[in-house]
Scaffold this motif. Structure first.
Motif, PDB file in Angstrom:
ATOM      1  N   LEU A  45       0.828  -1.207   0.000  1.00  0.00           N
ATOM      2  CA  LEU A  45       0.000   0.000   0.000  1.00  0.00           C
ATOM      3  C   LEU A  45       0.864   1.259   0.000  1.00  0.00           C
ATOM      4  O   LEU A  45       0.596   2.220  -0.726  1.00  0.00           O
ATOM      5  CB  LEU A  45      -0.906  -0.005   1.229  1.00  0.00           C
ATOM      6  N   LEU A  46       1.881   1.256   0.832  1.00  0.00           N
ATOM      7  CA  LEU A  46       2.788   2.414   0.882  1.00  0.00           C
ATOM      8  C   LEU A  46       3.461   2.630  -0.456  1.00  0.00           C
ATOM      9  O   LEU A  46       3.586   3.767  -0.941  1.00  0.00           O
ATOM     10  CB  LEU A  46       3.833   2.203   1.980  1.00  0.00           C
ATOM     11  N   LEU A  47       3.907   1.547  -1.083  1.00  0.00           N
ATOM     12  CA  LEU A  47       4.555   1.642  -2.387  1.00  0.00           C
ATOM     13  C   LEU A  47       3.595   2.210  -3.419  1.00  0.00           C
ATOM     14  O   LEU A  47       3.950   3.083  -4.225  1.00  0.00           O
ATOM     15  CB  LEU A  47       5.045   0.257  -2.810  1.00  0.00           C
ATOM     16  N   ARG A  48       2.335   1.744  -3.382  1.00  0.00           N
ATOM     17  CA  ARG A  48       1.334   2.232  -4.337  1.00  0.00           C
ATOM     18  C   ARG A  48       1.065   3.719  -4.122  1.00  0.00           C
ATOM     19  O   ARG A  48       0.964   4.497  -5.077  1.00  0.00           O
ATOM     20  CB  ARG A  48       0.058   1.423  -4.169  1.00  0.00           C
ATOM     21  N   LEU A  49       0.942   4.133  -2.857  1.00  0.00           N
ATOM     22  CA  LEU A  49       0.678   5.540  -2.568  1.00  0.00           C
ATOM     23  C   LEU A  49       1.821   6.432  -3.038  1.00  0.00           C
ATOM     24  O   LEU A  49       1.600   7.535  -3.545  1.00  0.00           O
ATOM     25  CB  LEU A  49       0.443   5.724  -1.069  1.00  0.00           C
ATOM     26  N   VAL A  94       5.128  13.254  25.073  1.00  0.00           N
ATOM     27  CA  VAL A  94       6.002  13.494  23.928  1.00  0.00           C
ATOM     28  C   VAL A  94       5.197  13.377  22.631  1.00  0.00           C
ATOM     29  O   VAL A  94       4.147  12.741  22.586  1.00  0.00           O
ATOM     30  CB  VAL A  94       7.174  12.486  23.880  1.00  0.00           C
ATOM     31  N   ILE A  95       5.731  14.058  21.623  1.00  0.00           N
ATOM     32  CA  ILE A  95       5.241  13.853  20.252  1.00  0.00           C
ATOM     33  C   ILE A  95       6.387  13.200  19.485  1.00  0.00           C
ATOM     34  O   ILE A  95       7.500  13.734  19.466  1.00  0.00           O
ATOM     35  CB  ILE A  95       4.862  15.181  19.571  1.00  0.00           C
ATOM     36  N   GLU A  96       6.112  12.048  18.893  1.00  0.00           N
ATOM     37  CA  GLU A  96       7.142  11.361  18.110  1.00  0.00           C
ATOM     38  C   GLU A  96       6.651  11.198  16.678  1.00  0.00           C
ATOM     39  O   GLU A  96       5.537  10.717  16.448  1.00  0.00           O
ATOM     40  CB  GLU A  96       7.455   9.994  18.709  1.00  0.00           C
ATOM     41  N   VAL A  97       7.469  11.644  15.732  1.00  0.00           N
ATOM     42  CA  VAL A  97       7.157  11.479  14.317  1.00  0.00           C
ATOM     43  C   VAL A  97       7.938  10.275  13.803  1.00  0.00           C
ATOM     44  O   VAL A  97       9.180  10.261  13.869  1.00  0.00           O
ATOM     45  CB  VAL A  97       7.498  12.747  13.511  1.00  0.00           C
ATOM     46  N   ILE A  98       7.220   9.278  13.359  1.00  0.00           N
ATOM     47  CA  ILE A  98       7.836   8.040  12.876  1.00  0.00           C
ATOM     48  C   ILE A  98       7.661   7.972  11.361  1.00  0.00           C
ATOM     49  O   ILE A  98       6.559   8.200  10.846  1.00  0.00           O
ATOM     50  CB  ILE A  98       7.155   6.804  13.506  1.00  0.00           C
ATOM     51  N   GLN A  99       8.718   7.670  10.678  1.00  0.00           N
ATOM     52  CA  GLN A  99       8.606   7.521   9.227  1.00  0.00           C
ATOM     53  C   GLN A  99       7.903   6.193   8.903  1.00  0.00           C
ATOM     54  O   GLN A  99       8.054   5.194   9.603  1.00  0.00           O
ATOM     55  CB  GLN A  99       9.993   7.561   8.578  1.00  0.00           C
ATOM     56  N   TRP A 100       7.133   6.226   7.837  1.00  0.00           N
ATOM     57  CA  TRP A 100       6.343   5.049   7.481  1.00  0.00           C
ATOM     58  C   TRP A 100       7.206   3.789   7.364  1.00  0.00           C
ATOM     59  O   TRP A 100       6.861   2.731   7.895  1.00  0.00           O
ATOM     60  CB  TRP A 100       5.605   5.280   6.151  1.00  0.00           C
ATOM     61  N   GLN A 101       8.323   3.899   6.697  1.00  0.00           N
ATOM     62  CA  GLN A 101       9.142   2.703   6.499  1.00  0.00           C
ATOM     63  C   GLN A 101       9.744   2.211   7.803  1.00  0.00           C
ATOM     64  O   GLN A 101       9.919   1.013   8.012  1.00  0.00           O
ATOM     65  CB  GLN A 101      10.242   2.957   5.470  1.00  0.00           C
TER      66      GLN A 101
END
Length: 684
Positions: free
Chosen positions: A453-457, A652-659
């Motif tokens: 799905l991530l690849l398609r997006l 805390v706010i943590e931003v995580i990359q999709w991969q």
């Protein structure tokens, strides 16, 4: 005039009445069989070459006007045959399977019967004309002449049937040409397949059909013969097999057929699809073929009823004969096709076990031996093996209980007790491995779907279907617009939040894409956080042992709340003020802190003033977001970003990359994947 002996009217009235199309056609089939015998008597082994039978049907849709004429160029009704015709239960055709009662079915079915016959007598052709009526005396009336209805030249016999006499025949007699031909083909198919039939021309209201060409043209390749074989209790039997176009099975149940013959005539046809297993046959370069086998033997000849419509055998016996004969067919007639089918079936089963490892509790060959030969889908495999799985589990449980009981006893331990302990431990370990594999296989599929799905997006950046794909991405984690604590929403119980945090695997304490004013006691906000989870303790699945449900202590305020926000993969533009990550999160927190969650059932859960908020934003740090987070600290792997909340908020706010989210989920499951004999899928 000549009378049949006995109470003929009573005898006819007691004959079994039809309950289907085949039985309604039986009187006609008897007339055609008689014509075949007459042709055989005249031409012997050359009857298929010189014999002719003509069947004319008019007014097929009108019961009272129905007219059927059956003509042949057979031997005719000479004096010997005439005497046999006048005798009920004659032995004249006993050697050919004739029971001498076929013409009684004529009287039962038809209102009027007339017969014309030309035969040889001392070198000259003579004519015999008869009227056949249902009476107790003088049923056969010799007449000098009849209205000429015979069209075939020379010697032979013609019979004209007029009108259906009783309602049972009228109800089931076919009213369409295609229906009539379908049942006619099925009844005489063995004769048509084996080539023993004379030429038969059927004219139904002007439409001509010719046999055996109608059926023999569907045969591909020469006939296949088992030769004579012997089955215990059933004596010597023989099967002639044919590979045919699918049309040969038109009107019959199923595709592959076994025709059970008595004295060369089909008595019963049985579907053998499930016993044969093979879906279709391939022969002489043609695919999609079906199998037709003709089974004959003295055992069947001697056990057919007087109407030759059924065998005087219990259903269990007929099933046993069929099953054993299909084994002969698989071994002697189509072994290569069966071998190919079994190979493909084995591959399908091995793929099935990869997806459902709990069914791998024995070797592939052992499992396939437990399944019927036609089982070839996951549903077939599962339904066929579940009883063996239960037995295996119960047997293992019994052995374990015996070991435990032995340990409890004060008596001496037997010499083989060590091995019993080892066997019990191995049984437990194997059960655990199968259950673990079943669990992990599903997780593997979910993670592979997420990566695709991530690849398609990413590939579809800016395309029209992005919104739909984003909804799909959210729904992969948890259904949208649901609450996990709502028992009326079954789908809310099913989610995959473990991909974010393993502690969330069984939580029900969440809200997905719900407006805040729908879950808070007070407030009018229309904001829709992607996911709110209101306590890690509940998220870990605290269970009431008596109620069997997750419990929430509503008397204590929530000390931890988790918020998850998804951003579209490869989103680059965050132009508005409300697009600022920290600002968006703080807006949510301001409405949550000090408020009350209104749980399902109107239970209220307070959010403590000092509640710790764990806020995750899953996004690709590119474009505007990369600049927006440039002052934030990096996470341990250097890829994500993190900022402590300040002022009125703890957490805390943590931003995580999709991969990174995907890789971390794979890593957490790496050991279980390895234990289950699986590996990470390759995404291209």
């Amino acid at each position: 005039m000549v009378s049949l002996t006995g109470n003929i009217r009573n005898r006819v009235n007691k004959l079994p009445k039809p309950s289907n199309n085949t039985q309604a056609l039986q009187p006609l089939f008897e007339a055609v069989s008689n014509s075949m015998y007459a042709v055989d008597d005249r031409y012997n082994d050359n009857s298929h070459q010189f014999g002719k039978i003509k069947i004319t049907v008019e007014h097929i849709r009108e019961d009272d006007k129905l007219e059927i004429i059956v003509e042949d160029n057979g031997v005719g009704i000479d004096d010997e045959r005439y005497e046999a015709f006048c005798t009920v239960d004659t032995d004249f055709k006993r050697t050919k399977g004739g029971k001498g009662v076929g013409r009684l079915f004529w009287l039962d079915a038809f209102s009027s019967i007339e017969i014309e016959s030309n035969y040889m007598d001392e070198g000259s052709v003579k004519e015999r004309c008869l009227i056949f009526e249902l009476k107790n005396r003088e049923q056969i009336i010799d007449v000098p002449k009849l209205t000429k209805f015979r069209t075939l030249p020379g010697i032979g016999t013609s019979i004209r049937f007029l009108g259906l006499r009783i309602s049972e025949y009228a109800k089931y007699f076919p009213k369409r040409q295609d229906t009539f031909l379908r049942y006619f083909s099925a009844h005489f198919i063995s004769e048509f397949l084996t080539g023993s039939s004379p030429e038969i021309i059927i004219n139904i209201d002007g439409k001509i059909t010719k046999y055996p060409q109608q059926v023999s043209s569907l045969v591909v390749g020469p006939p296949m013969k088992t030769g004579e074989f012997e089955l215990e209790d059933f004596g010597k039997l023989e099967i002639i097999g044919f590979s045919c176009e699918k049309a040969a099975s038109t009107g019959l149940e199923g595709s592959h057929q076994l025709h059970l013959l008595a004295h060369g005539r089909t008595v019963e046809t049985r579907k053998i699809d499930n016993l044969l297993g093979v879906e279709t046959l391939t022969r002489e370069g043609k695919e999609g073929l079906v199998f037709h086998g003709c089974l004959s033997g003295e055992y069947l000849n001697s056990r057919v009823n007087e109407g030759r419509t059924a065998f005087n055998l219990p259903e269990s016996t007929l099933k046993e004969i069929t099953r054993k004969c299909v084994d002969e067919i698989k071994e002697k007639l189509i072994p290569d096709q069966v071998k190919t089918y079994k190979g493909k079936r084995k591959e399908k089963f091995e793929d099935f076990v990869k997806s459902y490892p709990i069914y791998g509790f024995d070797s592939t060959d052992a499992q396939l031996d437990r399944l019927p030969i036609h089982a070839k889908t996951p549903e077939d495999f599962a339904s066929g093996l579940v009883k063996y799985q239960i037995r295996s589990d119960e047997d293992r449980q019994r052995r374990i209980e015996l070991v435990i009981a032995a340990l409890d006893r004060a008596e001496d331990i037997p010499e083989n007790f060590t091995q019993s302990i080892i066997d019990a431990a191995e049984g437990i370990q194997k059960s655990e491995r199968l259950a673990l594999a079943q669990h992990v296989v599903r997780r593997k599929f979910v993670l592979e779907i997420l990566e695709k799905l991530l690849l398609r997006l990413r590939r579809q950046e800016g395309k029209a279907d992005n919104f739909q794909l984003e909804k799909t991405l959210h729904s992969l984690f948890v259904p949208m617009n649901v609450r996990g604590d709502d028992p009326t929403e079954c789908e809310s119980r099913s989610h995959d939040l473990w991909m974010v945090d393993e502690r969330l695997a069984f939580t029900r304490a969440f809200s997905s894409d719900k407006r805040l004013d729908q879950i808070l006691k007070s407030g009018e906000s229309e904001d829709r956080p992607d996911i709110i989870i209101w306590d890690f303790a509940v998220g870990m699945g605290v269970i009431d042992p008596w109620a069997g449900e997750e419990t929430v202590d509503t008397s204590k305020p929530l000390s931890k709340v988790l918020i998850i926000e998804f951003k579209r993969p490869m989103r680059r533009s965050y132009p508005k003020a409300e697009d600022q990550i920290e600002r968006q999160i703080v807006k949510y927190l301001s409405q949550l802190k000090g408020n009350e969650l209104e749980s399902f059932g109107r239970k209220r859960i307070r959010i403590a003033p000092d509640c710790v908020f764990h806020c995750f934003v899953v996004a690709d740090i590119v474009g505007d977001l990369e600049e927006q987070l440039s002052s934030w600290e990096t996470t341990a792997n250097g890829e994500g970003r993190i900022r402590r909340l300040g002022g009125n908020y703890q957490g805390v706010i943590e931003v995580i990359q999709w991969q990174d989210l995907v890789n971390d989920a794979w890593q957490r499951n790496a050991s279980t994947l390895f234990a289950a004999g699986l590996k990470r899928g390759i995404i291209k």
